[in-house]
Design an enzyme around this catalytic site. Structure first.
Site, PDB file in Angstrom:
ATOM      1  N   LYS A 183     -76.952  38.116 -51.006  1.00 14.74           N
ATOM      2  CA  LYS A 183     -77.048  37.058 -50.045  1.00 14.74           C
ATOM      3  C   LYS A 183     -75.902  36.618 -49.135  1.00 14.74           C
ATOM      4  CE  LYS A 183     -80.103  34.562 -52.960  1.00 14.74           C
ATOM      5  NZ  LYS A 183     -81.392  34.123 -52.308  1.00 14.74           N
ATOM      6  N   LYS A 278     -89.764  39.419 -56.840  1.00 16.85           N
ATOM      7  CA  LYS A 278     -90.615  38.521 -57.807  1.00 16.85           C
ATOM      8  C   LYS A 278     -91.001  37.816 -56.449  1.00 16.85           C
ATOM      9  CE  LYS A 278     -88.031  34.574 -59.941  1.00 16.85           C
ATOM     10  NZ  LYS A 278     -86.877  33.959 -61.002  1.00 16.85           N
ATOM     11  N   LYS A 281     -89.603  32.101 -52.873  1.00 18.85           N
ATOM     12  CA  LYS A 281     -89.867  30.589 -51.684  1.00 18.85           C
ATOM     13  C   LYS A 281     -88.906  31.427 -49.900  1.00 18.85           C
ATOM     14  CE  LYS A 281     -89.076  26.658 -54.009  1.00 18.85           C
ATOM     15  NZ  LYS A 281     -88.402  25.459 -54.279  1.00 18.85           N
TER      16      LYS A 281
END
Length: 416
Positions: A183, A278, A281
């Protein structure tokens, strides 16, 4: 929790190896040394055995409940992966034991809004998303007569404990976290927030604050729980035992070492557009996920367009068919059937026949949740009351831990 989307504290007795009720089996493991790995607990079936007949680690009284805590971020819509991988399993923990005539676990479920701000976010949407997530918790079946539901930021001890844990967490432990590397790279390296680096300490605080016994986690969260366990052990070694006793405390461990729990089915629901990724969102395409509030037509359309393969028949556990395994697993859970039943039912089906079957099962399963959600959001006073009462209970539990930690770390006590 945090960027792992879900955190949780869950079940088993550390002194037991396994338990069995009919065809439902739980594989249990003792806490393992903090050597870089641990053995997850596999759970099958919808039931969980009461701990009343097994020995507890710190208190052998049958009335002592094991504590379960978990949470989901309010960023984005709660999707099928959040629900099947976490929330649905929380509901199963609210079991009433006919043996000891009491609820087996004390459960706390919260919305992790503090984790949601470690990446850029919409300030206009955070509050609404938090409220909507809480409403979905209840709509999915969380029973507020048995569970405390609250907002993370409403219990200040989360931030307090995080800072104290940060003071004893080597920075190298944080820098090696896979999700931080991924990230921060997306955020441009040095432009990533400091919170992105230290959020695993907040996640650890979420777990340790309530002296949690068990943590239901997905496969991608095992590293975060490993770190929480290492931090707990480090704090116990640095400040617990005789050192704490000399400062007037009770001595012993400051924190329990939490155990992981990974449901056998549904722990990792994959994307509809890529069976190797996976369901998330943050994925750019909404086609990749089924949101809990999607309309019937939208669910049917997403399933109709989801990625499949050209093999004949349908089967579980074929590494060359990740999408097939994912969709069959979803069907198994939402239909309430066993793996063997689904295997037999679907082995000769074509995708053209199976997809409407899956869509209908999803719609039937999610419709009551959507109806209940509408009822709850139509009564804002009720939801506010639930969250306030949940925060009060969480604060009460967290304050006990914080008093002990401040004492063991040598802080001058507040006299009034």
């Amino acid at each position: 929790m945090g960027h792992a989307t879900t955190l949780s504290q869950f079940l088993i007795l550390s002194t037991s190896r396994f338990s069995r009720i009919g065809s439902r089996t739980r594989f249990l493991s003792k806490p393992t040394p903090l050597s870089g790995s641990f053995s997850p607990i596999q759970v099958t079936g919808q039931g969980f055995r009461c701990c009343c007949s097994a020995a507890a680690t710190e208190d052998t009284s049958p009335s002592v409940k094991k504590r379960v805590v978990s949470g989901v971020q309010p960023t984005g819509s709660i999707h099928l992966g959040n629900y099947l991988g976490a929330i649905k399993n929380w509901v199963a923990l609210q079991a009433f034991c006919v043996i000891c005539l009491q609820d087996t676990y004390e459960t706390l479920f919260f919305i992790v809004d503090l984790h949601a701000i470690t990446l850029p976010y919409d300030t206009q949407q955070l509050g609404k998303a938090t409220r909507d997530t809480a409403a979905l918790y209840l709509a999915c079946g969380i029973d507020v007569s048995k569970a405390s539901v609250f907002v993370q930021s409403h219990v200040r001890s989360h931030q307090e404990l995080m800072w104290l844990l940060c003071a004893s967490t080597p920075i190298g432990w944080l820098q090696k976290m896979i999700q931080f590397k991924e990230k921060s790279r997306k955020e441009g390296g040095e432009n990533a927030s400091a919170a992105l680096l230290i959020y695993p300490d907040l996640m650890a605080a979420d777990i340790l604050l309530y002296q949690s016994d068990f943590v239901p986690v997905g496969e991608d969260q095992k590293q975060h729980l490993e770190l929480a366990r290492e931090i707990a052990q480090r704090m116990n070694n640095l400040y617990g035992g005789r050192k704490w006793k000399k400062l007037g405390g009770r001595g012993g461990s400051l924190f329990k070492i939490p155990e992981p729990l990974i449901p056998q089915a549904g722990a990792r629901v994959m994307s509809l557009t890529d069976g190797l990724s996976k369901m998330s969102k943050s994925a750019p395409s909404d086609q990749s996920r089924i949101n809990l509030l999607d309309s019937k037509d939208l669910i049917a359309n997403k399933i109709k367009r989801c990625k499949t393969d050209s093999f004949a028949g349908l089967e579980f556990d074929n590494a060359e068919r990740p999408e097939c395994d994912n969709l069959l697993s979803v069907y198994q859970i939402v239909s309430g059937k066993t793996k063997e039943e689904v295997k037999e039912e679907c082995k000769h089906l074509s995708w053209g026949t199976f997809k409407p079957l899956l869509a209908d099962a999803l719609i039937e399963h999610l419709s009551p949740i959507q109806a209940r959600y509408q009822e709850i959001t139509a009564e804002p006073e009720y939801l506010d009351k639930v969250l306030a009462e949940g925060a009060d209970r969480a604060t009460e539990l967290g304050d006990v831990t914080m008093r002990n930690v401040y004492q063991a770390m040598g802080f001058y006590p507040r006299r009034r």
